[in-house]
Design a protein around this motif. Sequence first.
Motif, PDB file in Angstrom:
ATOM      1  N   SER A 136       1.152   3.128  -6.656  1.00 32.29           N
ATOM      2  CA  SER A 136       0.156   4.237  -7.054  1.00 32.29           C
ATOM      3  C   SER A 136      -1.384   4.122  -6.575  1.00 32.29           C
ATOM      4  CB  SER A 136       0.182   4.621  -8.472  1.00 32.29           C
ATOM      5  OG  SER A 136      -0.413   5.823  -8.762  1.00 32.29           O
ATOM      6  N   GLY A 137      -2.154   4.905  -6.671  1.00 28.37           N
ATOM      7  CA  GLY A 137      -3.713   4.717  -6.572  1.00 28.37           C
ATOM      8  C   GLY A 137      -3.992   5.146  -4.960  1.00 28.37           C
ATOM      9  N   ILE A 138      -5.349   4.583  -4.482  1.00 24.95           N
ATOM     10  CA  ILE A 138      -5.617   4.978  -3.201  1.00 24.95           C
ATOM     11  C   ILE A 138      -4.823   4.115  -2.270  1.00 24.95           C
ATOM     12  CG2 ILE A 138      -8.092   4.948  -4.123  1.00 24.95           C
ATOM     13  CD1 ILE A 138      -8.500   2.188  -3.167  1.00 24.95           C
ATOM     14  N   CYS A 139      -4.178   3.147  -2.589  1.00 29.74           N
ATOM     15  CA  CYS A 139      -3.232   2.663  -1.448  1.00 29.74           C
ATOM     16  C   CYS A 139      -1.789   2.892  -1.609  1.00 29.74           C
ATOM     17  CB  CYS A 139      -3.120   1.223  -1.357  1.00 29.74           C
ATOM     18  SG  CYS A 139      -5.103   0.689  -0.893  1.00 29.74           S
ATOM     19  N   LYS A 140      -1.232   4.205  -2.291  1.00 31.29           N
ATOM     20  CA  LYS A 140      -0.064   4.424  -2.726  1.00 31.29           C
ATOM     21  C   LYS A 140       0.876   4.737  -1.394  1.00 31.29           C
ATOM     22  CE  LYS A 140       2.699   7.984  -4.815  1.00 31.29           C
ATOM     23  NZ  LYS A 140       2.839   9.134  -5.622  1.00 31.29           N
ATOM     24  N   GLY A 141       1.870   3.958  -1.456  1.00 26.65           N
ATOM     25  CA  GLY A 141       2.912   3.881  -0.282  1.00 26.65           C
ATOM     26  C   GLY A 141       2.652   2.846   0.679  1.00 26.65           C
ATOM     27  N   ARG A 142       1.525   2.060   0.560  1.00 27.61           N
ATOM     28  CA  ARG A 142       1.088   0.928   1.528  1.00 27.61           C
ATOM     29  C   ARG A 142       2.293   0.246   1.431  1.00 27.61           C
ATOM     30  NH1 ARG A 142      -3.793   0.506   3.964  1.00 27.61           N
ATOM     31  NH2 ARG A 142      -3.608   2.640   3.638  1.00 27.61           N
ATOM     32  N   LYS A 143       3.049  -0.234   2.541  1.00 29.73           N
ATOM     33  CA  LYS A 143       3.988  -1.282   2.565  1.00 29.73           C
ATOM     34  C   LYS A 143       3.263  -2.985   2.609  1.00 29.73           C
ATOM     35  CE  LYS A 143       7.796   1.133   4.515  1.00 29.73           C
ATOM     36  NZ  LYS A 143       8.768   1.145   3.632  1.00 29.73           N
ATOM     37  N   LEU A 144       3.722  -3.741   1.845  1.00 27.52           N
ATOM     38  CA  LEU A 144       3.277  -5.267   1.758  1.00 27.52           C
ATOM     39  C   LEU A 144       4.163  -5.981   2.595  1.00 27.52           C
ATOM     40  CD1 LEU A 144       1.818  -5.064  -1.794  1.00 27.52           C
ATOM     41  CD2 LEU A 144       0.545  -4.537   0.177  1.00 27.52           C
ATOM     42  N   LYS A 145       3.483  -7.041   3.131  1.00 23.30           N
ATOM     43  CA  LYS A 145       4.405  -8.079   3.570  1.00 23.30           C
ATOM     44  C   LYS A 145       4.741  -9.190   2.605  1.00 23.30           C
ATOM     45  CE  LYS A 145       2.561  -8.190   8.311  1.00 23.30           C
ATOM     46  NZ  LYS A 145       3.779  -7.971   9.010  1.00 23.30           N
ATOM     47  N   PRO A 146       5.877  -9.453   2.541  1.00 25.43           N
ATOM     48  CA  PRO A 146       6.507 -10.580   1.475  1.00 25.43           C
ATOM     49  C   PRO A 146       6.035 -12.008   1.991  1.00 25.43           C
ATOM     50  CG  PRO A 146       8.395 -10.250   2.893  1.00 25.43           C
ATOM     51  CD  PRO A 146       7.053  -9.153   3.242  1.00 25.43           C
ATOM     52  N   VAL A 147       5.965 -12.991   1.311  1.00 21.68           N
ATOM     53  CA  VAL A 147       5.859 -14.556   1.702  1.00 21.68           C
ATOM     54  C   VAL A 147       7.064 -15.071   2.395  1.00 21.68           C
ATOM     55  CG1 VAL A 147       5.153 -16.798   0.927  1.00 21.68           C
ATOM     56  CG2 VAL A 147       3.988 -14.952  -0.406  1.00 21.68           C
ATOM     57  N   PRO A 148       6.729 -15.263   3.391  1.00 19.90           N
ATOM     58  CA  PRO A 148       7.931 -16.059   4.378  1.00 19.90           C
ATOM     59  C   PRO A 148       8.821 -17.146   3.569  1.00 19.90           C
ATOM     60  CG  PRO A 148       6.083 -15.941   5.680  1.00 19.90           C
ATOM     61  CD  PRO A 148       5.507 -15.612   4.193  1.00 19.90           C
ATOM     62  N   GLY A 149       9.869 -16.918   3.714  1.00 20.52           N
ATOM     63  CA  GLY A 149      10.869 -18.116   3.042  1.00 20.52           C
ATOM     64  C   GLY A 149      11.168 -17.701   1.563  1.00 20.52           C
ATOM     65  N   GLU A 205      -1.939  -3.746  -6.539  1.00 21.94           N
ATOM     66  CA  GLU A 205      -1.791  -2.695  -7.273  1.00 21.94           C
ATOM     67  C   GLU A 205      -2.902  -2.253  -8.297  1.00 21.94           C
ATOM     68  OE1 GLU A 205       0.685   0.637  -7.864  1.00 21.94           O
ATOM     69  OE2 GLU A 205       1.426  -1.151  -6.856  1.00 21.94           O
ATOM     70  N   ALA A 206      -3.481  -3.346  -8.946  1.00 19.26           N
ATOM     71  CA  ALA A 206      -4.644  -3.126  -9.972  1.00 19.26           C
ATOM     72  C   ALA A 206      -5.808  -2.584  -9.024  1.00 19.26           C
ATOM     73  CB  ALA A 206      -4.974  -4.565 -10.396  1.00 19.26           C
ATOM     74  N   LEU A 207      -6.092  -3.277  -7.912  1.00 19.88           N
ATOM     75  CA  LEU A 207      -6.998  -2.693  -7.034  1.00 19.88           C
ATOM     76  C   LEU A 207      -6.994  -1.346  -6.772  1.00 19.88           C
ATOM     77  CD1 LEU A 207      -8.013  -5.576  -4.692  1.00 19.88           C
ATOM     78  CD2 LEU A 207      -9.586  -4.595  -6.572  1.00 19.88           C
ATOM     79  N   VAL A 217      -4.144  -7.786   2.010  1.00 19.82           N
ATOM     80  CA  VAL A 217      -5.635  -7.342   1.625  1.00 19.82           C
ATOM     81  C   VAL A 217      -6.123  -6.531   2.561  1.00 19.82           C
ATOM     82  CG1 VAL A 217      -7.969  -7.871   1.006  1.00 19.82           C
ATOM     83  CG2 VAL A 217      -6.002  -9.031  -0.287  1.00 19.82           C
ATOM     84  N   SER A 218      -6.191  -7.172   3.840  1.00 18.80           N
ATOM     85  CA  SER A 218      -6.575  -6.452   5.125  1.00 18.80           C
ATOM     86  C   SER A 218      -6.187  -5.253   5.198  1.00 18.80           C
ATOM     87  CB  SER A 218      -6.755  -7.442   6.173  1.00 18.80           C
ATOM     88  OG  SER A 218      -7.569  -8.662   6.205  1.00 18.80           O
ATOM     89  N   MET A 219      -4.803  -5.283   5.328  1.00 17.27           N
ATOM     90  CA  MET A 219      -3.882  -3.922   5.634  1.00 17.27           C
ATOM     91  C   MET A 219      -4.248  -2.731   4.798  1.00 17.27           C
ATOM     92  SD  MET A 219      -0.046  -5.357   6.608  1.00 17.27           S
ATOM     93  CE  MET A 219       0.755  -5.065   5.173  1.00 17.27           C
ATOM     94  N   CYS A 220      -4.624  -3.112   3.371  1.00 14.49           N
ATOM     95  CA  CYS A 220      -5.041  -2.121   2.468  1.00 14.49           C
ATOM     96  C   CYS A 220      -6.652  -1.896   2.504  1.00 14.49           C
ATOM     97  CB  CYS A 220      -4.839  -2.657   0.807  1.00 14.49           C
ATOM     98  SG  CYS A 220      -2.824  -2.797   0.688  1.00 14.49           S
ATOM     99  N   GLY A 221      -7.293  -2.513   3.327  1.00 13.54           N
ATOM    100  CA  GLY A 221      -8.640  -2.502   3.489  1.00 13.54           C
ATOM    101  C   GLY A 221      -9.473  -2.595   2.379  1.00 13.54           C
ATOM    102  N   LEU A 222      -9.123  -3.800   1.420  1.00 10.00           N
ATOM    103  CA  LEU A 222      -9.745  -4.005   0.171  1.00 10.00           C
ATOM    104  C   LEU A 222     -10.571  -5.250   0.222  1.00 10.00           C
ATOM    105  CD1 LEU A 222      -7.042  -2.747  -2.209  1.00 10.00           C
ATOM    106  CD2 LEU A 222      -8.932  -1.613  -1.608  1.00 10.00           C
ATOM    107  N   ASP A 223     -10.825  -5.726   1.563  1.00  5.45           N
ATOM    108  CA  ASP A 223     -11.367  -7.266   1.594  1.00  5.45           C
ATOM    109  C   ASP A 223     -12.684  -7.343   0.807  1.00  5.45           C
ATOM    110  OD1 ASP A 223     -10.124  -8.356   4.389  1.00  5.45           O
ATOM    111  OD2 ASP A 223     -10.083  -6.128   4.308  1.00  5.45           O
ATOM    112  N   ASP A 224     -13.449  -6.206   0.628  1.00  7.64           N
ATOM    113  CA  ASP A 224     -14.761  -6.373   0.086  1.00  7.64           C
ATOM    114  C   ASP A 224     -14.449  -6.601  -1.610  1.00  7.64           C
ATOM    115  OD1 ASP A 224     -13.814  -3.602   0.012  1.00  7.64           O
ATOM    116  OD2 ASP A 224     -15.910  -2.965  -0.292  1.00  7.64           O
ATOM    117  N   LYS A 225     -13.340  -6.230  -2.160  1.00 10.95           N
ATOM    118  CA  LYS A 225     -13.021  -6.518  -3.686  1.00 10.95           C
ATOM    119  C   LYS A 225     -12.112  -7.449  -4.059  1.00 10.95           C
ATOM    120  CE  LYS A 225     -13.423  -1.466  -4.224  1.00 10.95           C
ATOM    121  NZ  LYS A 225     -12.966  -0.333  -4.930  1.00 10.95           N
TER     122      LYS A 225
END
Length: 190
Positions: A5-18, A58-60, A84-92
């Motif tokens: 939910s929120g401003i990045c709703k639906g954005r897919k995130l990469k999992p940590v490999p392994g 999610e909190a951001l 963080v970069s994919m969500c465009g939230l680097d400055d936060k």
Amino acid sequence: MRIISGICKGRKLKPVPGKSTRPTTDKMKETIFNWIGPYFSGGACLDLYAGSGGVGLEALSRGMNLVIFVDNNKQAIQTIKTNVSMCGLDDKCEIYNNDSERALRAIVKRDLQFDLIFLDPPYKRQKLKMLLEMIEKKSLLKESGCIICEHDPEVILPDTIGELEQVKSASYGMSSLTMYIHEEKRGGAR
């Protein structure tokens, strides 16, 4: 894995490999944010043992101003930076490759307090009680803040730790959630 939910709703995130990290499921994230309020008008969050960064992001997305991500796994840190970069939230965001205890000591030196703290240590090296004691003793949680712990269902956390009081707990298969707030704020628990 995605932002719910929120401003990045639906954005897919990469999992940590392994298999070194265990991502928080969407169901668990929904429960967490139903407990603490779906949206925020600012605030600071600490995501300790951040893994892919999904809970902090999610909190951001839901309105926090700042999230400090901490993990001691280099692959997790790279994954957090990517998400963080994919969500465009680097400055936060602040992202640290550090041990949890050293990170908490560094935060104390900065005189920071948080509205929200997520604790999700590896289940096999459980040290939640010690981390909660350290957070409480060093006053890292704001008076109106809350701590969410994700842990093995077999781990039983104390009802109180100093001024912190357990106010909610739920199990979902292989994981449990426990929420702490300051005792005097119990009447205002969300």
